[in-house]
Scaffold this active site. Structure first.
Site, PDB file in Angstrom:
ATOM      1  NE  ARG A   1      -3.580  -2.245   2.731  1.00 51.38           N
ATOM      2  CZ  ARG A   1      -3.285  -3.441   3.231  1.00 51.38           C
ATOM      3  NH1 ARG A   1      -2.045  -3.678   3.664  1.00 51.38           N
ATOM      4  NH2 ARG A   1      -4.187  -4.391   3.287  1.00 51.38           N
TER       5      ARG A   1
ATOM      6  CE  LYS B   1      -5.618  -2.399   5.930  1.00 52.30           C
ATOM      7  NZ  LYS B   1      -6.965  -2.176   5.354  1.00 52.30           N
TER       8      LYS B   1
ATOM      9  CG  HIS C   1      -5.506  -0.099  -4.261  1.00 56.39           C
ATOM     10  ND1 HIS C   1      -5.075  -0.649  -3.067  1.00 56.39           N
ATOM     11  CD2 HIS C   1      -6.582  -0.825  -4.632  1.00 56.39           C
ATOM     12  CE1 HIS C   1      -5.870  -1.652  -2.732  1.00 56.39           C
ATOM     13  NE2 HIS C   1      -6.787  -1.788  -3.664  1.00 56.39           N
TER      14      HIS C   1
ATOM     15  NE  ARG D   1      -3.239  -3.712  -1.393  1.00 56.44           N
ATOM     16  CZ  ARG D   1      -2.737  -4.544  -0.489  1.00 56.44           C
ATOM     17  NH1 ARG D   1      -1.434  -4.703  -0.414  1.00 56.44           N
ATOM     18  NH2 ARG D   1      -3.515  -5.208   0.324  1.00 56.44           N
TER      19      ARG D   1
END
Length: 221
Positions: A98, A123, A195, A198
């Site tokens: 990210r 996260k 993203h 990703r």
């Protein structure tokens, strides 16, 4: 409140997703307000009862390998920012990180001993160790002498030595996309974000036959 939500869609021409985001913000405030003004509870309950509208979630596209290669080749490696951007974009694609994770990578997170890898701080304080491809390892090796090598320093700093912000990383990617359009015209007009890289990483691994559980461990969930 219903009139306000209708105004957003009919006069402001906001999308359903924007309308729902406004309503969610108001709901969050009212949950706080009810503790401060209990007498307003009946009115607040009526507002909280307003439902979010259903909307189709757009499919997130991904880039082909040729498109990725065009973007990776776009930075001018004759300059310091270009060499940084090239190593940064290659790391983003290799790891599926990210943008916030990429901004937090430090020199200490990279190891070349044994199997070369990079530690991604995900996260919820969930770290993951991602193997580096040979090309990524080589680029980072060549890049490291150009930055402060103290373990706690950012791997991809700004000109002033501070970590790149999320918006700065996004801007560097978009600049590379604009440059890559000259050799890869199909990129023109595409909305490409970190993203997207990703998602492209995950799709390319899947297309290569990598098990979905392995992909989840690489790019995170």
């Amino acid at each position: 409140m219903l009139a306000f939500l209708e105004y957003l869609e009919e006069e402001r021409h906001n999308t359903v997703r924007s309308r729902n985001a406004r309503l969610a913000s108001i709901r969050s405030f009212l949950r706080f307000a009810v503790l401060q003004e209990p007498a307003a509870l009946p009115t607040i309950h009526r507002v909280l009862a307003i439902l979010l509208k259903r909307c189709d979630k757009p499919l997130l596209g991904y880039l082909t390998r040729d498109e990725i290669q065009a973007i990776l080749s776009a930075p001018d490696t004759a300059t310091w920012p270009g060499r940084r951007d090239h190593a940064l974009l290659l790391t983003l694609y290799n790891t599926g990180a990210r943008v916030s994770e990429a901004a937090g990578i430090t020199v200490a997170d990279v190891t070349f001993e044994g199997s070369a890898s990079i530690r991604i701080h995900g996260k919820g304080r969930k770290d993951r160790l991602v193997p580096l491809w040979r090309t990524t390892m080589q680029q980072i090796r060549e890049w490291l002498p150009e930055v402060n090598s103290a373990p706690e320093r950012p791997l991809f700093p700004s000109r002033f030595g501070s970590p790149l912000t999320r918006s700065a990383i996004t801007e560097r990617l978009q600049r590379a996309v604009r440059s890559a359009t000259a050799t890869c015209p199909q990129l023109a007009g595409r909305r490409i974000s970190p993203h997207t890289l990703r998602h492209s990483t995950a799709m390319h691994l899947l297309q290569s036959g990598v098990d979905i559980s392995v992909i989840c461990s690489v790019v995170g969930t």
